[in-house]
Design a protein around this motif. Structure first.
Motif, short mmCIF file in Angstrom:
data_model
loop_
_atom_site.label_atom_id
_atom_site.label_comp_id
_atom_site.label_asym_id
_atom_site.label_seq_id
_atom_site.Cartn_x
_atom_site.Cartn_y
_atom_site.Cartn_z
N PRO A 291 2.82 25.97 -87.30
CA PRO A 291 2.39 26.28 -85.93
C PRO A 291 1.31 27.36 -85.95
N ILE A 293 -0.85 30.57 -84.14
CA ILE A 293 -0.89 31.67 -83.17
C ILE A 293 -2.35 31.83 -82.72
N LYS A 294 -2.64 31.48 -81.51
CA LYS A 294 -4.01 31.56 -81.02
C LYS A 294 -4.40 33.03 -80.80
N ARG A 307 5.52 36.67 -81.41
CA ARG A 307 4.98 35.32 -81.48
C ARG A 307 5.49 34.58 -82.72
N ASP A 310 9.15 33.63 -82.03
CA ASP A 310 9.25 32.55 -81.03
C ASP A 310 8.82 31.20 -81.61
N LEU A 311 7.66 31.17 -82.29
CA LEU A 311 7.18 29.91 -82.85
C LEU A 311 8.10 29.39 -83.94
N ARG A 314 11.30 27.82 -82.28
CA ARG A 314 11.03 26.56 -81.60
C ARG A 314 10.62 25.46 -82.58
N THR A 315 9.96 25.85 -83.68
CA THR A 315 9.57 24.84 -84.67
C THR A 315 10.80 24.29 -85.38
N VAL A 320 8.17 22.33 -80.47
CA VAL A 320 6.76 22.69 -80.38
C VAL A 320 5.95 21.45 -80.07
N GLU A 324 0.19 23.00 -80.51
CA GLU A 324 0.57 24.22 -81.22
C GLU A 324 0.56 24.05 -82.74
N LEU A 325 0.37 22.84 -83.21
CA LEU A 325 0.35 22.57 -84.65
C LEU A 325 -1.05 22.31 -85.17
#
Length: 420
Positions: A291, A293-294, A307, A310-311, A314-315, A320, A324-325
């Motif tokens: 994933p 992180i922008k 972040r 969280d990612l 959820r992954t 996700v 986001e990938l």
């Protein structure tokens, strides 16, 4: 000169020549057989004659104390010669006690009958008898295994302590459980096929090399030890080492934009990304997912920690989305979470670099102190490995980037974000 005659001695007439004497006629000698001539013998060495006084009459001679020995006969041809017979000598003097040096000093009573030659003083023997200690079972700690007073006291003290019951014989360990997939065949999943295809394409497209540095994270460990409990209670996520490394990595991307770019050799173009979009590799049951992180360069350490937590959650829960990938410009993979010290990660195309973090271990290292100089101290050490595309990034660029990240982490100037 003839003598002249004198008056006193008248001259006598000299007789004429005498007739030869009559000899018996020689008889003819018998002829001797011819003999073979032999060379003359060497004169033998004359025997030494003994003094007549040293000889005694044969009847008064005493028998010699030691008869003459017969010289050994030469060995027969084809047969091995027998070994020489050892000459036995009677022992001279009483035997010495073993283990008491060459002088034999210290001879005295022994610890036990039946061949034990360990020396025991009368005091030690009496002490053993008073405490009921068998000296044959005592291991001496003195010179040459000598039993000392303290050895007897220790044996008596050990005999007074209650002995623990013998442990029951352990049952044989059960064999390791075998996986349910052993001996079976399954179809390759869609995700695994995608990972296999992209990893192979990455190695075929780019010229990949890996550089490694060792980083001292002791300063980061001190910050974490002070704020991690309050941070988890306030934010709900753990404060690991990864947010600190991610912060230093994205700061380095701004200093060295080549590692945050893409290259198209067919078009002959290099594209530098406008932002630092950081991909974090996450290990899931289905496989490895990354994933993104922008705008990671705009986040603080606390923001990156939230972040990443969280990612990652959820992954692993498969929550996700596809957006986001994708879109990452630089990737970090944390293989140290499984205990690996060092690895050579593969670049996630079309990126040109990926940073791997190893396991953190405590190790004694040499550090420079401004007051004490060079000293040895136990520090928290970690290996950081950077795989880069040599088509765009040179070895010097990779080395400067790793040196920047290393210096940023070892300085540990992150306390201001946590109010320290």
């Amino acid at each position: 000169m003839p003598r002249r005659p004198t008056a006193a001695s008248p001259a006598t007439p000299r007789p004429k020549s005498r007739p030869p004497p009559l000899r018996r006629p020689a008889s003819p000698r018998p002829s001797r057989p011819t003999r073979r001539r032999t060379p003359p013998r060497r004169p033998s060495r004359p025997r030494r004659r003994r003094h007549p006084r040293s000889r005694s009459p044969r009847k008064n001679r005493s028998p010699s104390p030691s008869p003459r020995r017969r010289p050994p006969s030469p060995p027969r041809r084809g047969l091995p010669s027998p070994p020489p017979r050892p000459r036995s000598r009677p022992p001279r003097g009483p035997p010495r006690a073993a283990g008491f040096g060459a002088s034999g000093a210290g001879l005295g009573p022994r610890a036990a009958e039946g061949g034990d030659a360990t020396y025991v003083t009368p005091l030690v023997r009496k002490l053993a008898a008073d405490n009921g200690v068998d000296l044959a079972t005592v291991q001496g700690s003195g010179v040459g295994g000598r039993i000392r007073k303290q050895d007897v006291l220790d044996a008596a003290e050990a005999a007074k302590k209650p002995q623990a019951p013998a442990a029951a014989q352990s049952a044989p360990s059960a064999p390791a459980p075998q996986s349910a997939k052993a001996g079976t065949t399954e179809k390759v999943t869609r995700l695994r096929a995608t990972i296999a295809r992209r990893m192979k394409e990455s190695l075929e497209v780019s010229a990949q090399l890996t550089a490694t540095v060792e980083v001292d994270l002791t300063a980061i460990s001190r910050i974490r030890a002070q704020v991690k409990d309050d941070f988890k209670a306030r934010e709900g996520v753990s404060l690991s080492y990864l947010p600190f490394i991610s912060k230093a990595a994205v700061e380095g991307l701004r200093q060295f934009p080549k590692l945050n770019a893409t290259i198209d050799t067919e078009a002959g173009q290099i594209t530098y990304a406008a932002s630092e979009d950081l991909g974090i590799a996450v290990d899931t049951e289905k496989g490895l997912l990354v994933p993104v992180i922008k705008d990671a360069g705009d986040l603080t350490v606390a923001g990156l920690a939230k972040r990443i937590g969280d990612l990652g959650a959820r992954t692993r829960a498969n929550k996700v989305g596809p957006d986001e990938l994708t879109g990452g410009t630089f990737t970090i993979t944390n293989y140290g979470s499984a205990g690996t010290l060092m690895d050579t990660p593969i670049i996630n195309q079309p990126q040109v670099a990926i940073l791997g973090t190893g396991a953190m271990v405590k190790r004694p290292v040499v550090i420079s102190d401004p007051e004490l100089g060079d000293i040895i101290a136990v520090r928290d050490m970690m290996y950081l490995s950077l795989t880069y595309d040599h088509r765009l990034v040179d070895g010097a660029d990779a080395a400067r980037y790793l040196s920047f990240v290393k210096a940023r982490l070892e300085e540990g100037e992150f306390g201001a974000e946590f109010g320290l």
